[in-house]
Every structure is written in structure tokens, then in C-alpha cells.
Design a protein around this motif. Structure first.
Motif, PDB file in Angstrom:
ATOM      1  N   SER A  48       0.836  -1.212   0.000  1.00 10.10           N
ATOM      2  CA  SER A  48       0.000   0.000   0.000  1.00 10.10           C
ATOM      3  C   SER A  48       0.864   1.251   0.000  1.00 10.10           C
ATOM      4  N   ARG A  49       1.950   1.239   0.761  1.00 11.22           N
ATOM      5  CA  ARG A  49       2.860   2.388   0.787  1.00 11.22           C
ATOM      6  C   ARG A  49       3.546   2.561  -0.568  1.00 11.22           C
ATOM      7  N   ALA A  50       3.938   1.444  -1.193  1.00  7.42           N
ATOM      8  CA  ALA A  50       4.572   1.528  -2.514  1.00  7.42           C
ATOM      9  C   ALA A  50       3.594   2.068  -3.555  1.00  7.42           C
ATOM     10  N   LEU A  51       2.343   1.679  -3.454  1.00  8.80           N
ATOM     11  CA  LEU A  51       1.315   2.184  -4.379  1.00  8.80           C
ATOM     12  C   LEU A  51       1.143   3.691  -4.225  1.00  8.80           C
ATOM     13  N   VAL A  52       1.167   4.170  -2.990  1.00 12.60           N
ATOM     14  CA  VAL A  52       1.046   5.612  -2.748  1.00 12.60           C
ATOM     15  C   VAL A  52       2.241   6.359  -3.328  1.00 12.60           C
ATOM     16  N   VAL A  53       3.446   5.804  -3.188  1.00 10.98           N
ATOM     17  CA  VAL A  53       4.639   6.444  -3.762  1.00 10.98           C
ATOM     18  C   VAL A  53       4.485   6.588  -5.273  1.00 10.98           C
ATOM     19  N   LEU A  54       3.975   5.557  -5.934  1.00  9.62           N
ATOM     20  CA  LEU A  54       3.748   5.630  -7.381  1.00  9.62           C
ATOM     21  C   LEU A  54       2.725   6.709  -7.717  1.00  9.62           C
ATOM     22  N   ALA A  55       1.630   6.744  -6.953  1.00 11.74           N
ATOM     23  CA  ALA A  55       0.576   7.737  -7.211  1.00 11.74           C
ATOM     24  C   ALA A  55       1.094   9.150  -6.984  1.00 11.74           C
ATOM     25  N   GLU A  56       1.886   9.350  -5.945  1.00 11.60           N
ATOM     26  CA  GLU A  56       2.444  10.678  -5.683  1.00 11.60           C
ATOM     27  C   GLU A  56       3.420  11.101  -6.776  1.00 11.60           C
ATOM     28  N   SER A  57       4.159  10.133  -7.329  1.00  8.78           N
ATOM     29  CA  SER A  57       5.052  10.439  -8.438  1.00  8.78           C
ATOM     30  C   SER A  57       4.254  10.892  -9.663  1.00  8.78           C
ATOM     31  N   TRP A  58       3.154  10.207  -9.937  1.00 12.41           N
ATOM     32  CA  TRP A  58       2.292  10.568 -11.073  1.00 12.41           C
ATOM     33  C   TRP A  58       1.707  11.974 -10.886  1.00 12.41           C
ATOM     34  N   ILE A  59       1.216  12.250  -9.671  1.00 11.39           N
ATOM     35  CA  ILE A  59       0.665  13.573  -9.375  1.00 11.39           C
ATOM     36  C   ILE A  59       1.750  14.642  -9.471  1.00 11.39           C
ATOM     37  N   GLY A  60       2.944  14.326  -8.975  1.00 10.83           N
ATOM     38  CA  GLY A  60       4.035  15.282  -9.054  1.00 10.83           C
ATOM     39  C   GLY A  60       4.372  15.649 -10.493  1.00 10.83           C
ATOM     40  N   PHE A  61       4.369  14.658 -11.387  1.00  6.98           N
ATOM     41  CA  PHE A  61       4.632  14.937 -12.807  1.00  6.98           C
ATOM     42  C   PHE A  61       3.541  15.832 -13.381  1.00  6.98           C
ATOM     43  N   SER A  63       1.534  17.847 -11.842  1.00  8.30           N
ATOM     44  CA  SER A  63       1.570  19.179 -11.239  1.00  8.30           C
ATOM     45  C   SER A  63       2.677  20.024 -11.845  1.00  8.30           C
ATOM     46  N   GLY A  64       3.838  19.400 -12.060  1.00 10.30           N
ATOM     47  CA  GLY A  64       4.927  20.122 -12.698  1.00 10.30           C
ATOM     48  C   GLY A  64       4.572  20.555 -14.109  1.00 10.30           C
ATOM     49  N   LEU A  65       3.845  19.681 -14.804  1.00 11.58           N
ATOM     50  CA  LEU A  65       3.407  20.010 -16.163  1.00 11.58           C
ATOM     51  C   LEU A  65       2.436  21.193 -16.136  1.00 11.58           C
ATOM     52  N   MET A  66       1.524  21.184 -15.180  1.00 11.22           N
ATOM     53  CA  MET A  66       0.566  22.283 -15.054  1.00 11.22           C
ATOM     54  C   MET A  66       1.284  23.601 -14.776  1.00 11.22           C
ATOM     55  N   ALA A  67       2.340  23.528 -13.979  1.00 14.65           N
ATOM     56  CA  ALA A  67       3.077  24.748 -13.643  1.00 14.65           C
ATOM     57  C   ALA A  67       3.870  25.277 -14.831  1.00 14.65           C
ATOM     58  N   ASN A  93     -15.126  23.287  -1.231  1.00 17.53           N
ATOM     59  CA  ASN A  93     -16.157  23.654  -2.209  1.00 17.53           C
ATOM     60  C   ASN A  93     -15.775  23.065  -3.564  1.00 17.53           C
ATOM     61  N   HIS A  94     -16.770  22.898  -4.435  1.00 20.42           N
ATOM     62  CA  HIS A  94     -16.541  22.205  -5.711  1.00 20.42           C
ATOM     63  C   HIS A  94     -17.067  23.065  -6.851  1.00 20.42           C
ATOM     64  N   GLN A  95     -16.157  23.578  -7.671  1.00 26.14           N
ATOM     65  CA  GLN A  95     -16.553  24.467  -8.753  1.00 26.14           C
ATOM     66  C   GLN A  95     -16.294  23.891 -10.138  1.00 26.14           C
ATOM     67  N   SER A  96     -15.299  23.010 -10.263  1.00 24.69           N
ATOM     68  CA  SER A  96     -14.860  22.583 -11.586  1.00 24.69           C
ATOM     69  C   SER A  96     -14.097  21.274 -11.454  1.00 24.69           C
ATOM     70  N   TRP A  97     -13.962  20.541 -12.572  1.00 24.75           N
ATOM     71  CA  TRP A  97     -13.100  19.358 -12.575  1.00 24.75           C
ATOM     72  C   TRP A  97     -11.640  19.758 -12.340  1.00 24.75           C
ATOM     73  N   VAL A  98     -11.323  21.020 -12.544  1.00 21.41           N
ATOM     74  CA  VAL A  98      -9.965  21.513 -12.282  1.00 21.41           C
ATOM     75  C   VAL A  98      -9.646  21.460 -10.787  1.00 21.41           C
ATOM     76  N   ASP A  99     -10.680  21.437  -9.945  1.00 22.42           N
ATOM     77  CA  ASP A  99     -10.459  21.387  -8.500  1.00 22.42           C
ATOM     78  C   ASP A  99      -9.522  20.245  -8.112  1.00 22.42           C
ATOM     79  N   ILE A 100      -9.709  19.079  -8.745  1.00 25.35           N
ATOM     80  CA  ILE A 100      -8.956  17.893  -8.325  1.00 25.35           C
ATOM     81  C   ILE A 100      -7.466  18.046  -8.611  1.00 25.35           C
ATOM     82  N   PRO A 101      -7.041  18.393  -9.843  1.00 27.76           N
ATOM     83  CA  PRO A 101      -5.593  18.598 -10.030  1.00 27.76           C
ATOM     84  C   PRO A 101      -5.028  19.738  -9.187  1.00 27.76           C
ATOM     85  N   VAL A 102      -5.832  20.763  -8.898  1.00 34.37           N
ATOM     86  CA  VAL A 102      -5.352  21.843  -8.034  1.00 34.37           C
ATOM     87  C   VAL A 102      -5.102  21.319  -6.620  1.00 34.37           C
TER      88      VAL A 102
END
Length: 294
Positions: A48-61, A63-67, A93-102
Motif C-alpha cells: 500500500s505504501r509503494a502504491l502511494v509512492v507511485l501515485a504521488e510520483s504521477w501527481i508530481g509529474f 503538477s509540474g506540467l501544469m506549472a 467547495n466544488h466548482q470545476s473538474w480543475v479542483d482535483i488537479p489543483v
């Protein structure tokens, strides 16, 4: 030329996110299958911890792309006191699908990995549905009032499902995410609800109460998040095209209001106390958004 540059930016971002998703999803699926096949609790916790590390790596990529490609400025306040090794209930609060990547960009690796409550049908989304399942996202089957009236035996099933989902989170810190309004803000929905809030839909207290009942003894705090888009509610395409210039995010760490739920959410007095707490929170959030936009 500007239109062409915008289109190229959007296509490039979409392709890179797609490639990154596949690159991260393949090892994630392998680990998920091992987690299913090897019924040893300690081994599963490590997976489970290894799965989270993979997910955080994906989110980090992402997020960097968004920036870089999206050039979105995310202005955050109130992160002081939040930790990676605590348990949180995050309300927003929920305004847009953009909320999740933010939200993922703001909180990735700063607090425990965010888990969202998802509609049960979303498990069939290609690639992502299996990834959400592997990461122990809670899939919920929602019942309408009409359905509950016709089938009273279904009443309470949502709380049981919440308890089963939250039981998985006792072995490692987690942030359980809840969009309290239950749906994205639109002008039509706001009018249909006759919402008393200028910038928000009416909050639904039940989902938050169920999480608190299921894992309140574990939670260290409620993290209240207010999202503001000064240019108006964006779409995911706006994000990919670089048209979301700024997002404002205000974060507050609040005490867990367990005392309000003494007697359980089915108790009328407890339900009224808790709904008052949610409504007060939403009035403050509405004022925060108004002040940010003024």
C-alpha cells in the motif's frame, strides 16, 4: 499564431499526461495484483505504501506540467501545522473538474495521499478506475430519496459502505477528501437549490458525518479548503490550454467536531447540531470567496 500555440500546448500536455499515466499505471497494477494474491497483512501494508509512492510520483509529474506548460499560478495560504504523518478529513467547495488537479498539486507529499469518495460507476473508467481501486479509493453507491422510500432496507447502507472503506485507512495516515456540496457549482444548480450562499451550493452534511462516525477516533483534524478562480470557473481544457492564470487556495486546520455527533447522525438533535456546524462553515467560506474576489 496564438490559437496554434494554444492548441499545441494542450495536445502536448494531454499526450504527456497520457504517457505518464500509462508509465505509472503498469507497475501500479502489478503491485495491486500482488496485494490481492498475497493475504499477509504486513506485506499488504508495504505494498500500500509503494502504491502511494507511485501515485504521488504521477501527481508530481502532472503538477509540474501544469506549472510549466499551463503557467497556472496557485496561491496558497494556511498550510502551517499540516503534516504528512497525520489523519485528516479534507472538506472543500466544488466548482470545476480543475479542483482535483489543483488540490493534488497543493497537497501532494505535504499531507497524506488524498482519497476521494467516488460513485460506484467510476470503477469502469479505463485505466483510472482500476488505479483508484488499487489505491483503496472508496466507491459509493448513492441512493435517492425516492429509492429509499421504495426500498427502506437500503437505508443505512451508505454508512456501512463508508465504515468498510474507512477501515482500510487505519494502518497508514490518510486524507479523506469530501466535496461537501456533492456536485459542481453551476448557475442552474444554484438557482434550483435557491442556495442562501452567493458563491456556493448548499452543503450536504451526511457524507462528512459518516466519515467522522467511521473514523473520528483516528482523525487529527478537519482541513477546510476554499478554492477561488478569479477568472471564473475553468474547464480542464482551459487548464491544458494555459488559460487558467491564477487559483487561490485558502486552507484552515480545524478541530474534529466529534462532540456534535454524540448520539449518531440518525439522532435528530445530533443531526441538527452538526448541520449548524456545516452551515456556519459554509457561511464563512462564502465570505472568504467574496473577499477574495472583491
Amino acid at each position: 499564431m496564438r490559437v496554434v500555440a494554444t492548441a499545441v500546448r494542450a495536445v502536448t500536455a494531454a499526450v504527456l499526461i497520457g504517457v505518464s499515466t500509462l508509465v505509472h499505471a503498469l507497475p501500479l497494477f502489478v503491485l495491486a495484483m500482488l496485494k490481492v494474491l498475497v493475504p499477509v497483512a504486513a506485506f499488504r501494508r508495504r505494498l500500500s505504501r509503494a502504491l502511494v509512492v507511485l501515485a504521488e510520483s504521477w501527481i508530481g509529474f502532472n503538477s509540474g506540467l501544469m506549472a510549466r506548460l499551463g503557467r497556472t499560478q496557485v496561491r496558497v495560504s494556511g498550510m502551517e501545522g499540516l503534516r504528512y504523518d497525520e489523519w485528516y478529513l479534507v472538506v472543500c467547495n466544488h466548482q470545476s473538474w480543475v479542483d482535483i488537479p489543483v488540490l493534488q498539486r497543493v497537497f501532494n507529499r505535504r499531507i497524506p495521499f488524498l482519497r476521494f469518495f467516488l460513485k460506484s460507476q467510476l470503477i469502469w473508467v479505463p485505466v483510472l478506475g482500476l488505479a483508484w481501486w488499487a489505491l483503496d479509493f472508496p466507491f459509493m453507491k448513492r441512493y435517492s430519496r425516492n429509492t429509499l422510500a421504495r426500498h427502506p432496507e437500503l437505508r443505512g447502507k451508505d454508512l456501512e459502505a463508508t465504515r468498510r472503506a474507512c477501515a482500510k485507512y487505519r494502518d497508514m495516515p490518510v486524507s479523506v477528501m469530501n466535496f461537501v456540496e456533492g456536485t459542481r457549482l453551476t448557475a442552474d444548480k444554484h438557482a434550483q437549490q435557491r442556495s442562501p450562499y452567493r458563491h456556493l451550493l448548499q452543503p450536504r452534511a451526511g457524507g462528512v458525518a459518516f466519515v467522522l462516525e467511521a473514523m473520528g477516533d483516528l482523525l487529527d483534524a478537519v482541513v477546510d479548503v476554499t478554492l477561488v478562480y478569479p477568472q471564473g470557473r475553468p474547464t480542464v481544457l482551459d487548464l491544458l490550454c494555459g488559460r487558467v492564470r491564477e487559483v487561490r487556495v485558502q486552507v484552515r486546520r480545524l478541530p474534529v467536531p466529534l462532540a456534535l455527533l454524540q448520539g449518531g447522525y440518525d439522532d435528530a438533535a445530533a443531526r441538527a447540531r452538526f448541520q449548524d456546524w456545516i452551515n456556519r462553515l459554509w457561511r464563512e467560506k462564502d465570505a472568504t470567496i467574496a473577499g477574495s474576489l472583491s
